[in-house]
Design a protein around this motif. Structure first.
Motif, PDB file in Angstrom:
ATOM      1  N   ASN A 174     -28.910 -41.359  23.175  1.00 20.55           N
ATOM      2  CA  ASN A 174     -30.189 -40.673  23.102  1.00 20.55           C
ATOM      3  C   ASN A 174     -30.956 -41.017  24.376  1.00 20.55           C
ATOM      4  N   THR A 175     -32.097 -40.374  24.557  1.00 19.59           N
ATOM      5  CA  THR A 175     -32.918 -40.678  25.727  1.00 19.59           C
ATOM      6  C   THR A 175     -34.061 -41.593  25.284  1.00 19.59           C
ATOM      7  N   ASP A 222     -36.620 -41.148  32.079  1.00 21.74           N
ATOM      8  CA  ASP A 222     -35.326 -41.529  31.493  1.00 21.74           C
ATOM      9  C   ASP A 222     -34.793 -42.768  32.215  1.00 21.74           C
ATOM     10  N   PHE A 228     -30.273 -29.738  23.747  1.00 18.55           N
ATOM     11  CA  PHE A 228     -29.335 -30.709  23.162  1.00 18.55           C
ATOM     12  C   PHE A 228     -28.129 -30.004  22.550  1.00 18.55           C
ATOM     13  N   ARG A 235     -33.992 -40.096  10.684  1.00 15.26           N
ATOM     14  CA  ARG A 235     -33.721 -38.828   9.975  1.00 15.26           C
ATOM     15  C   ARG A 235     -34.697 -38.577   8.831  1.00 15.26           C
ATOM     16  N   THR A 272     -38.237 -32.365  28.378  1.00 14.31           N
ATOM     17  CA  THR A 272     -37.831 -32.403  26.977  1.00 14.31           C
ATOM     18  C   THR A 272     -38.936 -31.784  26.136  1.00 14.31           C
ATOM     19  N   PHE A 273     -38.774 -31.849  24.825  1.00 11.01           N
ATOM     20  CA  PHE A 273     -39.790 -31.339  23.902  1.00 11.01           C
ATOM     21  C   PHE A 273     -41.040 -32.227  23.901  1.00 11.01           C
ATOM     22  N   ALA A 274     -40.904 -33.474  24.344  1.00  9.13           N
ATOM     23  CA  ALA A 274     -42.008 -34.434  24.193  1.00  9.13           C
ATOM     24  C   ALA A 274     -43.202 -34.025  25.041  1.00  9.13           C
ATOM     25  N   ASP A 275     -44.405 -34.151  24.474  1.00  8.49           N
ATOM     26  CA  ASP A 275     -45.577 -33.630  25.173  1.00  8.49           C
ATOM     27  C   ASP A 275     -46.657 -34.684  25.419  1.00  8.49           C
ATOM     28  N   MET A 307     -35.753 -37.899  15.750  1.00  6.95           N
ATOM     29  CA  MET A 307     -34.975 -37.557  16.946  1.00  6.95           C
ATOM     30  C   MET A 307     -35.686 -36.587  17.864  1.00  6.95           C
ATOM     31  N   SER A 308     -36.556 -35.762  17.290  1.00 14.77           N
ATOM     32  CA  SER A 308     -37.286 -34.842  18.162  1.00 14.77           C
ATOM     33  C   SER A 308     -38.750 -34.804  17.741  1.00 14.77           C
ATOM     34  N   ALA A 309     -39.270 -35.964  17.393  1.00 17.24           N
ATOM     35  CA  ALA A 309     -40.670 -36.044  16.956  1.00 17.24           C
ATOM     36  C   ALA A 309     -41.598 -36.180  18.151  1.00 17.24           C
ATOM     37  N   THR A 310     -42.668 -35.417  18.134  1.00 14.25           N
ATOM     38  CA  THR A 310     -43.718 -35.603  19.134  1.00 14.25           C
ATOM     39  C   THR A 310     -44.541 -36.834  18.764  1.00 14.25           C
ATOM     40  N   ARG A 325     -35.872 -27.320  18.474  1.00 11.68           N
ATOM     41  CA  ARG A 325     -36.950 -27.830  19.322  1.00 11.68           C
ATOM     42  C   ARG A 325     -36.436 -28.021  20.741  1.00 11.68           C
ATOM     43  N   SER A 327     -33.345 -30.581  15.570  1.00  9.86           N
ATOM     44  CA  SER A 327     -32.499 -30.895  16.716  1.00  9.86           C
ATOM     45  C   SER A 327     -31.085 -31.204  16.249  1.00  9.86           C
ATOM     46  N   GLN A 368     -31.022 -33.985   7.116  1.00 14.16           N
ATOM     47  CA  GLN A 368     -30.211 -35.198   7.055  1.00 14.16           C
ATOM     48  C   GLN A 368     -30.804 -36.232   6.100  1.00 14.16           C
ATOM     49  N   SER A 409     -32.925 -45.145  31.326  1.00 12.35           N
ATOM     50  CA  SER A 409     -31.549 -45.600  31.118  1.00 12.35           C
ATOM     51  C   SER A 409     -30.605 -45.037  32.165  1.00 12.35           C
ATOM     52  N   ARG A 463     -39.024 -43.428  14.941  1.00  5.83           N
ATOM     53  CA  ARG A 463     -39.374 -42.097  15.433  1.00  5.83           C
ATOM     54  C   ARG A 463     -38.223 -41.118  15.190  1.00  5.83           C
ATOM     55  N   VAL A 506     -34.794 -40.296  21.846  1.00  7.79           N
ATOM     56  CA  VAL A 506     -34.934 -38.928  21.355  1.00  7.79           C
ATOM     57  C   VAL A 506     -33.772 -38.096  21.850  1.00  7.79           C
ATOM     58  N   ARG A 507     -33.638 -36.941  21.248  1.00  3.43           N
ATOM     59  CA  ARG A 507     -32.507 -36.075  21.567  1.00  3.43           C
ATOM     60  C   ARG A 507     -32.872 -35.117  22.691  1.00  3.43           C
ATOM     61  N   THR A 508     -32.106 -35.146  23.753  1.00  8.81           N
ATOM     62  CA  THR A 508     -32.341 -34.258  24.891  1.00  8.81           C
ATOM     63  C   THR A 508     -30.987 -33.744  25.368  1.00  8.81           C
TER      64      THR A 508
END
Lengths: 339, 339, 339, 339
Positions: D249-250, C252, B243, D187, C242-245, D211-214, A241, A212, A190, C254, D209, D240-242
């Motif tokens: 987004n989350t 979440d 997603f 992006r 999620t992917f986050a580590d 969308m799916s960055a650690t 991911r 993603s 993107q 929200s 950040r 982030v995208r979940t």
């Protein structure tokens, strides 16, 4: 709206339709196919009135578009996009095209060895990164212009097509001059400035799915390329991911038939980046062929354990040969041709 | 620790090893294989000292276990778990076993039609839900005990094996009496009470991967079953939650070779629930076979558009027949046997 | 459909409406609120005709329901569900209720120490697991019935409310007898047998969000509880997968205002399980209060580093005291009362 | 390795350390802090020997670096990065800085109205997109250079700082000339060419950040900027995208304390893009403040329902004023200052 011409419509009739589209302030995108030509319309804000077109000579039907993408739609080219890369045909349903090579171009000698090995096996498109998108600024960033020169030289001498990543609008010209296909990496899917720029390039674009990216975002990224005037785009699934941690990414093979239903663009699969573990490349490559992918991108290098990047996911020559031997009879059974 | 016996070890020698394990306060889990027997040890807190075992007669080697799971480990049964369900062999590498049938048991007539259709096609395991886990309390919850009775009757009359979901510890006995395989649904993959209970059951367990289960969690859920004493477990990938929105779930086929590397348990694929769209079942089923899955679970019913649940993802008879015809030559090519 | 009665409707008028609902073959679910009573209708397949109800005495209005859930809808109880747990009021907007205690009940002495500590700080609900859902069969599974006995004893002696997880339909009766609130863990959020069973229980239900549950699935799980007749449900966000580590799960927040917009049920936040790291509990607890959560569940134990489970995410007494001191003035500022 | 100088080290002593670093073939990155200066070393392949440095005058200690990032590490600047944007101080713990404005610059009149409104409220940084990264090539792409001119004019006339996105290396110069802060969109978080380029720019960088960055990828993206020589970077969480679908987004607020523990860079939160629904911006903004974020980016425009982009997530003036009124007392309570 798409305007589908009759099979026997003349070029003059097609041009007349384009004129009418321009007269309304829109842009025509003619896309000649095997049996007929379709003309996409962009630049309109709301729906386009079909009436003035239906009465034009040579027009078969007008198809309204309700999706966000237009030019990538299967309806624009029902038989599928098919084109040649240095003599190797890609897309169209029959071809199962292998792109292979090392993660990074490291030296002329390395690339010579790989190019010779691939040609002997009947693989006609060589990959190799000159500019490497690396998560850390301290990782090897590629040989850059020196890498491009090596690619150009190898491509010329070995009569093998080459593909390499372009990361920046400013580099599109140089990369286009050195390689046969411009790769857009997952992290840039993107990067709309870059997509617009390669839409103006004269070389095919190999667009990797973002980490993603939804199907719609993926197709809209390709729409940017076609909208720029470049109809030679190839999509590539390379894993997304998710929470799953048994592989580097989660290979989402169901996107293959999903893309093929909606779009005429070829869709490849890159099991190396998706899985990140050498031993699972063969089963995933077979799965990609079985579910109908148009081709594969696979990392191979003579000595993966000493590669400057991505060694763990790269096949050695023996492993790659075994892979091709496994794919061949399956391709034949499925009426596909490995090229 | 796993204790691997020599191929010619006698039952008395095996029992002697078990006794020693019990004497130390641990539990032995003997698992006879094709060529040898392995004995797993559970109940220990830290590492077990190999010394007292190495000197026992019949012991070949002692393998320390560093993973959280023990009994599901490939090392316990290197040739893979293989067993028969009403005469149909599952697992072991050669077999590619098809489980098919409607989402829900709706009537005797419906199940008769499906059972006959499947038997004629050579499919030997019939699925059908009597208890349905539904997201909403207002959705059809299954015919419950009436559905079990139908399954039992059909299984007996058509000499076809049956599999159905069990959702509650209190129902395990009834479901065991009616069906040949106990299915644990994705939503219950970590219902540990239920896992412990089916570990005591006399019927094989078909364990579906949870919607966001990691490989380790999946294997540990199976470990609960084996730890209870039931060695006949089958794993099933049915798509995970991500997603991505082009399919109901994301089918994670790379878990197939990953499971097979780590564990001796068979791993099936359920493309119907994974994708949720009828038209993509065939390509995904072929991909599952190609990447080495041990079998498939597929939804089929005479009239999917009027099914009480999951119609959109269910094949009709024609579509299912086409699927089997597509799988057969591919299985043959790959040295696999559809049963 | 929801039928909202006039503020001055009599019990006889309410019963008359229920009768009419039953006469049509449906089930009435009266839910008395602060200023008025609403009656939900379940058991209907399609829309219910409002006409026969609008003319009944005491009926104010009939609200059609277009969502899958009905009884949890905010419209059923616009002022929010509010009820007492052993004298401590939960829900309704003003209260910010703290539930705290160790992950597992380990001994009477441990629970005495914690109960005394909490009471002194003004915390009135004590958590402690007797049955522990553990990923591995080899991990500590809780003291089980001995743990329940300890909880019962502590609750009685210290006049503190208790909450503990119930994992199995067969245990609901015993857990209801020992504790004041029944917790359904994240792994069982879609254990529909269990949800149906606790819907029949006489104790409030504390329902944790599943690891990958959507808002709709979460509300429908609660709908199962209310549909069974138990109106005292509390929801709890505990992080999603999620992917986050950088944290054990992704908290979440929200979902807090999202739940409050759609439903009348209280929504709590469990930062301990969400984050999995002690040092981030305080900032996340403050964020939960700031975004409007109805309460917190927090793990605290005298000696976290020697806890039998979840030590890394558990506060010690000093850390917990600091947390409460930090929350108090913020609650006051926001017009909330910590209880 | 980081070399920390003594509080009273002289510039000449610092330069002497840098010389020694260069002599070894590496690059020194001095980062002056409140009480001391730290010097990062990059360009080394393996660990750097501390010995030659420890004996240099003015050197306090040498800290080995085991993470992939170095210059963004908290140890480089324990008190946190703090700098001024057109007079408004960002970072450092005390400041809670609001960035607000429309999604897109649409006209001079629109920006005048917003700038005046914000200044009156004490908000000192105005956002507004001139180049818009849009998923579809057919969506409004921003006013581009005309938008930059408007921003420049507004910034000058209203004495308000401005921030706008830069999407392309070729545009960095123009954007730097027009605006006070360069925004890198989600992006482009791993558009490494762009990161390298803004690392050479003279304006602060606001890095969103991906969308799916650690967390690690996020910090390494910032490391690219600092490695280029630009120490004025701000990070921003924007969801982030979940799998979750109740918000666009989350919003992952736990990254706020996580970043602050590891890095000295300020971390902002953008609730507008994270949630995508106007009504949830206020609770999430309060949560961001409560968990310790260094500031907010919020979308506000006089007439959100007619905005050319992102209207649904944009506050109107009344809503924004209410938000500021809600944040003020909370900030005060927490010892923070809204600026």
């Amino acid at each position: 709206m798409l305007i589908v011409l009759k099979p026997d419509a003349t070029p003059a009739q097609a041009e007349r339709v384009c004129e009418e589209i321009r007269r309304l302030g829109f842009q025509p995108h003619p896309m000649p196919g095997a049996g007929r030509t379709a003309i996409g319309i962009t630049g309109n804000k709301g729906p386009v009135n079909a009436l003035p077109f239906e009465s034009l000579a040579g027009v078969d039907q007008c198809i309204p578009v309700t999706k966000g993408y237009k030019l990538v739609l299967r309806e624009m080219k029902p038989e599928g996009t098919r084109f040649k890369i240095k003599g190797t045909e890609v897309g169209g349903g029959k071809n199962f095209t292998i792109i292979a090579g090392p993660c990074s171009v490291e030296s002329t000698k390395q690339m010579e060895t790989v190019a010779k090995f691939l040609k002997d096996l009947g693989v006609n498109i060589l990959r190799g990164g000159a500019f490497k998108p690396r998560t850390s600024p301290y990782s090897f960033q590629g040989l850059e212009s020196e890498g491009l020169a090596i690619l150009k030289d190898i491509g010329d001498r070995f009569k093998i097509a080459t593909i390499t990543e372009v990361m920046d609008t400013g580099a599109v010209e140089d990369v286009s001059a050195a390689a046969d296909v411009l790769q857009i990496g997952a992290r840039n899917m993107q990067n709309f400035s870059l997509l617009k720029r390669v839409g103006k390039a004269k070389k095919p674009v190999f667009l990797k799915r973002g980490m993603s990216a939804t199907l719609e975002e993926f197709l809209l990224a390709a729409e940017y390329v076609l909208h720029g005037g470049n109809n030679h785009a190839i999509l590539c699934e390379r894993g997304v991911r998710t929470f799953a941690d048994h592989a580097r990414n989660t290979l989402d093979l169901s996107i293959v038939p999903s893309v093929q239903k909606l779009s005429h663009l070829p869709i490849f699969v890159d099991p190396s980046h998706a899985i990140g573990k050498r031993e699972y490349i063969e089963p995933m490559a077979k799965a990609a062929l079985a579910c109908g992918a148009d081709g594969l991108m696979v990392e191979v290098t003579p000595d993966p354990d000493h590669a400057l990047s991505d060694g763990a996911q790269t096949l050695n020559f023996k492993g790659f040969e075994k892979l091709i031997q496994a794919l061949k009879p399956m391709a034949e059974l499925l009426g596909r041709k490995i090229n």
